[in-house]
Every structure is written in structure tokens, then in C-alpha cells.
Design a protein around this motif. Structure first.
Motif, mmCIF file in Angstrom:
data_model
loop_
_atom_site.group_PDB
_atom_site.id
_atom_site.type_symbol
_atom_site.label_atom_id
_atom_site.label_comp_id
_atom_site.label_asym_id
_atom_site.label_seq_id
_atom_site.Cartn_x
_atom_site.Cartn_y
_atom_site.Cartn_z
ATOM 1 N N ARG A 104 0.910 -0.776 0.093
ATOM 2 C CA ARG A 104 -0.044 -0.055 -0.101
ATOM 3 C C ARG A 104 1.100 1.311 0.333
ATOM 4 N NH1 ARG A 104 -4.025 1.478 5.069
ATOM 5 N NH2 ARG A 104 -2.257 2.454 6.087
ATOM 6 N N GLN A 118 -6.431 -17.670 1.280
ATOM 7 C CA GLN A 118 -5.315 -16.991 1.429
ATOM 8 C C GLN A 118 -4.739 -17.769 -0.136
ATOM 9 O OE1 GLN A 118 -3.825 -17.605 5.567
ATOM 10 N NE2 GLN A 118 -2.741 -15.253 5.129
ATOM 11 N N HIS A 148 -1.405 -13.174 -2.231
ATOM 12 C CA HIS A 148 -1.110 -11.778 -1.434
ATOM 13 C C HIS A 148 -2.589 -11.499 -0.840
ATOM 14 C CE1 HIS A 148 -2.205 -8.937 -4.208
ATOM 15 N NE2 HIS A 148 -1.177 -9.677 -5.288
ATOM 16 N N LEU A 149 -2.566 -10.795 0.469
ATOM 17 C CA LEU A 149 -3.849 -10.020 0.990
ATOM 18 C C LEU A 149 -5.366 -9.198 -0.303
ATOM 19 C CD1 LEU A 149 -5.208 -8.204 2.941
ATOM 20 C CD2 LEU A 149 -4.142 -6.522 2.269
ATOM 21 N N GLN A 192 -7.250 -5.450 8.316
ATOM 22 C CA GLN A 192 -7.912 -5.698 6.753
ATOM 23 C C GLN A 192 -9.056 -6.833 6.444
ATOM 24 O OE1 GLN A 192 -5.080 -3.701 4.154
ATOM 25 N NE2 GLN A 192 -3.588 -3.837 5.069
ATOM 26 N N VAL A 193 -8.122 -8.118 6.906
ATOM 27 C CA VAL A 193 -9.270 -8.782 6.428
ATOM 28 C C VAL A 193 -10.584 -9.378 6.717
ATOM 29 C CG1 VAL A 193 -9.068 -11.457 6.371
ATOM 30 C CG2 VAL A 193 -7.064 -10.321 5.511
ATOM 31 N N ARG A 197 -9.646 -8.994 16.029
ATOM 32 C CA ARG A 197 -8.151 -7.717 15.635
ATOM 33 C C ARG A 197 -7.707 -7.443 16.768
ATOM 34 N NH1 ARG A 197 -12.831 -4.693 12.665
ATOM 35 N NH2 ARG A 197 -14.284 -5.873 14.960
ATOM 36 N N ASN A 217 -1.940 -6.114 11.536
ATOM 37 C CA ASN A 217 -2.638 -4.919 10.740
ATOM 38 C C ASN A 217 -2.555 -5.905 9.201
ATOM 39 O OD1 ASN A 217 -3.003 -2.460 9.388
ATOM 40 N ND2 ASN A 217 -1.157 -3.424 7.250
ATOM 41 N N TYR A 218 -2.311 -6.480 8.804
ATOM 42 C CA TYR A 218 -2.818 -7.822 7.415
ATOM 43 C C TYR A 218 -4.078 -8.236 7.768
ATOM 44 C CZ TYR A 218 -3.489 -12.162 4.537
ATOM 45 O OH TYR A 218 -3.785 -13.022 4.308
ATOM 46 N N ARG A 219 -4.171 -8.961 9.148
ATOM 47 C CA ARG A 219 -5.472 -9.608 9.750
ATOM 48 C C ARG A 219 -6.571 -8.487 10.492
ATOM 49 N NH1 ARG A 219 -3.441 -11.976 13.663
ATOM 50 N NH2 ARG A 219 -3.866 -10.214 15.596
ATOM 51 N N ASN A 225 1.573 -9.887 12.069
ATOM 52 C CA ASN A 225 0.520 -9.910 11.028
ATOM 53 C C ASN A 225 -0.228 -8.946 11.869
ATOM 54 O OD1 ASN A 225 2.672 -10.389 8.867
ATOM 55 N ND2 ASN A 225 1.736 -12.557 9.079
#
Length: 534
Positions: A2, A189, A193-194, A240-241, A227, A236-238, A234
Motif C-alpha cells: 500500500r 488465503q 497475497h492480500l 484488514q481481512v 483484531r 495489520n493484515y488480520r 501480522n
């Protein structure tokens, strides 16, 4: 990724030229760019006109062409995935490309041919009842006697691996007469990637919405995590998902004819926003099957009622997956040995693979009887709902002593948790490791409960103070000594309660060894004697 993308946008803003920014669903800009950029416009879904123009251009065609009438309809094209489009465009002609699109967009059969109905499963637990109610409500909507907005449309099942959560979801769909689309975090997943994962997630919900009335079943939903979990790796990844998942669930359930089912092993690890009412209206545990359901399963294999009940007692306490695997293994062994497969052979197979250990079985039965007796003495005979013992483990289903959250109630709950050890010590003179083990064991629950009384609930040695969640790895020696002394005290309290009823305790243990499972009605003759109930 991003940050790199946003740097590119900032560089482009330096030039006085029109700018077009394309982003996938689920992508979120940082706050400064969100405020500066105009509101995003969603691209129209692919339709017949768009696809006709694409194929016409790709194959250098002019005017009306044969492939126009071969293209799938609008609703089918709404399910079109990008790889399917690329695969279709590899065809040598426009007509072949259109036919390939028809084949690739044809929905796969969502429920396996061998999927059972709820009636064929035959369960009567709270989870089975919730699934049956959901299927009945769907039928009412399809028949026009109820509206979608008036019925619960989501159900989350949790329980041990192998208890049949996925099978129950499929049976719900088949009994309701709806297609079911099965997905999981791992499956999404695996796409990459995201961005790819989020696109796969959005594709699942879009496909289901296009097929409505339809069920989406998200398996292993606890793998999304929370969250606010302690594991910040990870995070931030979690985050967003989960944010995108919440948005998609809300959009999906806002449309009539959509239902959401989920399954997990550990419901307490799920983000609270996922399993709240409105997303999952009902959260129900699917436990190991009762004796009656085990007998129902074996009745599909063996026909004699007398044989089935005896075999069910040998299998009680196992998950449906374990029972199914045992039956298949026995059938395969009988085939290789050239011996007919029947109830007597299956019994011999069970006893061969799980040799009898009468001393261990008696200890397990005494342990569970101890839990039941102390529960009955403190809460009443009706508080004990079920006892199951196997050759290896036991389980007592009961009510909790904690209602108002008083010190007396917490002390009673800990005495019940330690009553199994107390019964072993009272009758056998020593204790086993049966109360210990991992999370969920008697000792783990009692230990955490005492620590919470001291550090979280303001009911212990620290007085009216909240010291935060106890960290087992950082407890002081004084805290450990206090917990040990308190738990020894509660175990002694349980032993004192059991001592006057030792003969009856042993009598119940003997009955458990024979019957393997006893429900509340079957336990009443023993428990009512010690509580004075009529």
C-alpha cells in the motif's frame, strides 16, 4: 504494498493531468489520501454487452456475430471469475470462447451427492435443533408463509474436530432445499497475497448473492482470529481481512434469500464483531453425539436393534468422524481377511484395537460420578444433564454454580471442578492425571478461576483491585503458593461432601461402566437420594 502504491499516487499528483486510480474491493487508503481523493465509484459488473465487445475486439470481428447468442445470461456472468475469462479467451475462435464461457460459468453442484438430510443424521442436540429450525424457516419463506426479514438467517456451530459441523451445514442446506457455497479462510488465503485473498472472499459472497436463495458456509472461521488478540504478528493484515469480512457479511445478509453458516473449534478466539447477533444470530455448540445418535449412525450399517445398541455403547463418546473411520477400517480388514462383516466382527475389531482396562474404566467412572454428586449436592439433582465414559476419557455435562458472581458461587464451582480428583482419592486412595492436561481441563479451569478471583474480579487477596488478565508465565511464587493452597482446600471440601455417599458413588460408577452414557432421567435415581429430591 500500500505504501508503494500511495507513493506512486503522490508523485502523479504533481502533474496537471487527468488521473484514473483502479483499486480492488477491500483496499483502504491511509487517512490523508482518503480525505484528499474523491469518493470511489464501483465499476459495473461484466454483462453480455461488455463481454460481446471484448470478444469482438479480441478476435478482430466486425458487426453482429454468432458468438452473441452463445454468451451466458447476466446473472451467470455475475459469477464470472477473472481466470475463467482468461481461459475462455485462449480459444481459437469467438464461438469457441463463448462456449467455453458457458461451461466455465456453469455452477458446480454445491452439495455433494452423498450429503445427508437432517432427518438422516438423526441428532437431537441444541445444534441439530437450531439447524432444523433454520431449515423449516427457509421452507416457510420459499412457500410464502414467512418473509426473509422475519427469520434468523445465520448460525455459528462450534465444537471439537470431527463432531460433524460441516456435515450438519450441508444437511441443513439439503433439508432447506438451497444450494450451499463452502469457503474458508485457508481457501481464500491460498489464492495469494492480500489483494488476491480479498478478491476471492468477495467472489464467494458475490456468487452466493447471484444464486440466492443460497447459503454461504464459512468453515474454520476461528482461523481469522481477532483484531484485538494478543498475537500482534501480522496484526495489520488480520485487521484488514476481518474488516472486509464484516462488510461482506453485512452486505450479504442485507439481501433477501441469503443465509450464513459458520463453523469453528474455538469460538472464544473469534473477533467479537464477527459472532455478534446480526452477523451470527445464534452460536451453538455441537458436541459429541448422544447414545441415541450413535445408534442411529450404526443402524445405517447394522440392522438388528439388539446388536446396534450394544455396539453404540462401545462407540459412545467418540466423534462421528472417529466412528465412521472405525467402521471403514473394520470393513476393509474383513474384506482383506475374507471374513463376512457383521456386528460380531465389528465388536471383535473394536475390542482388538481398544483392549479392555477395567481398572482405568473404574477410575474414569468414579471421577465423573464425583463431578455429578458434588454438582447435585451444591446445585440440585437436575443440574446434572449427562455423563459419558469411554475406555479412555469421561465427560459430565452440568450446570454452572456461577450465577451472580459471588465468592460463594466461585468456591462452589471450583469444588465441582476438583470433585473428580476428590472421588478418586476417596475410593482409590490416590489420584491420576485425569484432571490435568491442556486448556479446558479441570485443573486449568480451576486454576484460572482462582487467579481471576484474585486479580480480575476483586474477590481475592488483593481486595477491590483489577490487576489485569493473569499471565501464567509471570506469576510470582507467592501467587502460585496461594493458588495451590486454595485448590487443595476446594478439593478437600469436595471430598468431605462425597464421603457420606461413598457406597452410592461406587454404585453409580458401576452402572456407568455398563451403560457408558446416562442422561438426566437415568441419573435421577442416584442423585435424588443424596439431595432428598422427590
Amino acid at each position: 504494498m500500500r505504501d508503494v502504491f500511495e507513493d506512486t499516487i503522490r508523485e502523479a499528483l504533481l502533474f496537471p493531468a487527468p488521473m484514473l486510480i483502479l483499486v480492488p474491493d477491500g483496499f483502504e487508503f491511509s487517512a490523508p489520501l482518503r480525505r484528499a481523493l474523491p469518493e470511489a465509484q464501483r465499476l459495473a459488473p461484466v454483462d453480455r454487452q461488455i463481454l460481446f465487445m471484448l470478444i469482438t475486439h479480441h478476435y478482430n470481428m466486425v458487426g453482429e456475430a454468432e458468438h452473441a447468442r452463445l454468451l451466458p445470461d447476466r446473472e451467470t456472468l455475475a459469477r464470472l471469475e477473472y481466470p475463467a475469462l482468461l481461459m475462455a479467451l485462449r480459444a481459437p475462435t469467438a464461438q469457441n470462447a463463448a462456449r467455453k464461457l458457458q461451461k466455465l460459468t456453469r455452477p458446480r453442484r454445491p452439495v455433494r451427492e452423498e450429503a445427508l438430510t437432517l432427518a438422516e443424521i438423526g441428532g437431537n442436540s441444541a445444534a441439530h435443533q437450531a439447524a432444523a429450525a433454520l431449515a423449516a424457516d427457509v421452507q416457510a419463506c420459499l412457500q410464502g408463509t414467512a418473509s426473509w426479514s422475519d427469520i434468523p438467517r445465520s448460525l455459528l456451530l462450534y465444537g471439537d474436530p470431527g463432531t460433524g459441523k460441516t456435515m450438519l451445514a450441508q444437511a441443513t442446506a439439503r433439508s432447506a432445499g438451497l444450494p450451499i457455497i463452502i469457503a474458508s479462510a485457508a481457501e481464500w488465503q491460498a489464492r495469494g497475497h492480500l489483494g488476491h485473498m480479498l478478491n476471492a472472499m468477495l467472489g464467494t459472497f458475490s456468487q452466493a448473492a447471484a444464486q440466492r436463495p443460497c447459503i454461504v458456509f464459512i468453515d474454520e472461521i476461528d482461523s481469522f482470529g481477532s483484531r484485538d488478540g494478543r498475537d500482534q504478528h501480522n496484526s495489520n493484515y488480520r485487521r484488514q481481512v476481518i474488516n472486509v469480512l464484516l462488510k461482506e457479511i453485512d452486505k450479504f445478509l442485507a439481501v433477501d434469500g441469503t443465509l450464513l453458516l459458520g463453523a469453528c473449534n474455538a469460538v472464544d478466539t473469534i473477533d467479537p464483531a464477527i459472532c455478534r447477533p446480526g452477523r451470527f444470530d445464534k452460536v451453538v455448540e455441537l458436541g459429541r453425539p448422544h447414545l441415541r445418535q450413535v445408534a442411529h449412525m450404526l443402524r445405517q450399517v447394522f440392522t438388528e436393534p439388539e446388536e446396534v445398541l450394544g455396539l453404540a455403547r462401545l462407540c459412545v463418546g467418540q466423534t462421528p468422524a472417529e466412528i465412521d473411520a472405525t467402521v471403514r477400517a473394520a470393513k476393509a480388514t474383513a474384506r482383506r481377511e475374507g471374513i463376512p462383516f457383521d456386528a460380531s466382527y465389528f465388536t471383535a475389531h473394536l475390542k482388538c484395537n481398544r483392549p479392555e482396562r477395567p481398572a482405568l474404566e473404574r477410575r474414569i467412572a468414579l471421577h465423573e460420578a464425583g463431578h455429578a454428586f458434588v454438582t447435585a449436592l451444591l446445585l440440585g439433582a437436575s443440574a446434572v444433564e449427562r455423563i459419558v465414559i469411554t475406555k479412555d476419557v469421561g465427560m459430565t455435562t452440568r450446570g454452572t454454580a456461577i450465577i451472580e458472581g459471588t465468592t460463594h458461587e466461585f468456591e462452589g464451582e471450583m469444588a465441582i471442578l476438583l470433585a473428580g480428583r476428590a472421588a478418586e482419592h476417596l475410593v482409590l486412595g490416590d489420584v491420576s492425571a485425569g484432571s490435568g492436561g491442556g486448556p479446558g481441563s479441570d485443573l486449568e479451569r480451576a486454576t484460572r478461576l482462582q487467579l481471576h478471583c484474585d486479580q480480575v474480579f476483586g474477590l481475592g487477596i488483593h481486595g477491590p483491585a483489577w490487576l489485569g488478565e493473569p499471565d501464567m508465565a509471570r506469576l510470582s511464587r507467592a501467587d502460585w503458593d496461594r493458588v495451590r493452597v486454595k485448590l487443595q482446600q476446594f478439593e478437600q471440601n469436595a471430598r468431605d461432601l462425597l464421603a457420606p455417599h461413598r457406597d452410592l458413588l461406587e454404585s453409580l460408577a458401576g452402572a456407568l461402566i455398563l451403560q457408558r452414557e446416562m442422561n438426566a432421567e437415568e441419573l435421577w435415581p442416584w442423585l435424588s437420594q443424596i439431595t432428598g429430591s422427590n
